[in-house]
Design a protein around this motif. Sequence first.
Motif, mmCIF file in Angstrom:
data_model
loop_
_atom_site.group_PDB
_atom_site.id
_atom_site.type_symbol
_atom_site.label_atom_id
_atom_site.label_comp_id
_atom_site.label_asym_id
_atom_site.label_seq_id
_atom_site.Cartn_x
_atom_site.Cartn_y
_atom_site.Cartn_z
ATOM 1 N N VAL A 21 52.298 38.229 55.578
ATOM 2 C CA VAL A 21 51.272 38.502 56.580
ATOM 3 C C VAL A 21 51.426 39.959 56.998
ATOM 4 C CG1 VAL A 21 50.440 37.953 58.905
ATOM 5 C CG2 VAL A 21 51.260 36.115 57.404
ATOM 6 N N THR A 22 50.324 40.716 56.944
ATOM 7 C CA THR A 22 50.358 42.119 57.340
ATOM 8 C C THR A 22 49.319 42.378 58.427
ATOM 9 O OG1 THR A 22 48.802 42.732 55.583
ATOM 10 C CG2 THR A 22 51.161 42.928 55.083
ATOM 11 N N VAL A 23 49.627 43.375 59.253
ATOM 12 C CA VAL A 23 48.708 43.761 60.328
ATOM 13 C C VAL A 23 48.622 45.280 60.399
ATOM 14 C CG1 VAL A 23 49.175 41.713 61.740
ATOM 15 C CG2 VAL A 23 50.505 43.788 62.122
ATOM 16 N N GLY A 31 54.561 44.074 58.276
ATOM 17 C CA GLY A 31 54.425 42.891 57.444
ATOM 18 C C GLY A 31 55.629 41.997 57.562
ATOM 19 N N MET A 32 55.430 40.710 57.265
ATOM 20 C CA MET A 32 56.507 39.735 57.343
ATOM 21 C C MET A 32 56.250 38.595 56.366
ATOM 22 S SD MET A 32 57.852 37.630 60.649
ATOM 23 C CE MET A 32 57.302 35.979 60.281
ATOM 24 N N GLY A 66 43.986 40.183 64.237
ATOM 25 C CA GLY A 66 43.691 39.724 62.884
ATOM 26 C C GLY A 66 44.771 40.189 61.934
ATOM 27 N N CYS A 67 44.661 39.736 60.680
ATOM 28 C CA CYS A 67 45.699 40.051 59.711
ATOM 29 C C CYS A 67 45.154 39.909 58.298
ATOM 30 C CB CYS A 67 46.886 39.110 59.890
ATOM 31 S SG CYS A 67 46.490 37.369 59.600
ATOM 32 N N ALA A 68 45.974 40.346 57.371
ATOM 33 C CA ALA A 68 45.736 40.077 55.952
ATOM 34 C C ALA A 68 46.913 39.241 55.473
ATOM 35 C CB ALA A 68 45.644 41.379 55.162
ATOM 36 N N ILE A 69 46.636 38.349 54.545
ATOM 37 C CA ILE A 69 47.681 37.496 53.985
ATOM 38 C C ILE A 69 47.645 37.660 52.468
ATOM 39 C CG2 ILE A 69 48.584 35.156 53.786
ATOM 40 C CD1 ILE A 69 46.894 34.493 56.342
ATOM 41 N N SER A 70 48.759 38.128 51.918
ATOM 42 C CA SER A 70 48.908 38.269 50.463
ATOM 43 C C SER A 70 49.717 37.088 49.964
ATOM 44 C CB SER A 70 49.628 39.576 50.120
ATOM 45 O OG SER A 70 48.893 40.702 50.553
#
Length: 157
Positions: A21-23, A31-32, A66-70
């Motif tokens: 998860v990145t923000v 990220g984590m 919000g976030c992005a999830i890779s």
Amino acid sequence: MAAAEDVRVLLVRYPNGVAVVTVDASGQKHGMTVSTLVSLSLDPPLVGFAISRERSLHELLREAGGCAISLLAAGQEWLAQHFALGVPPIAMWHGVGTVEGAVGAPLLVGALGWLECSVEKEVATGTHTFFVCAVKRVELGEDVPPLVRVRGEYRSA
């Protein structure tokens, strides 16, 4: 109530997908690694994951909204380990291939795919917060086996 150690011993046997998860919170990118990502609903599209309230991503995610999830692919164990270690901000993105997502949060190159989300709800759960996120954008990546975590090790499924 069940003992925490008994729960841990059993659940470590159960494989989980691995995601990062990145923000981007006002220009601060973080990220984590998470292995708690779950699909909650397809209509509307919702996903969720838990973050310890002690982790720096917790407040940055709240700030960003919000976030992005890779979703990591087999062979990306080093990325999972990198973002699981709590790397200092100055070294967090060193050597990590990214592209900027639509909301500014980094997308990790080589992933199975990406979800870009807005935080819709937070639920306090013990030492963690469970974030419910609305999926705003989906992009498919590599068509390869996923990275999973089972018995404390990263493996391909």
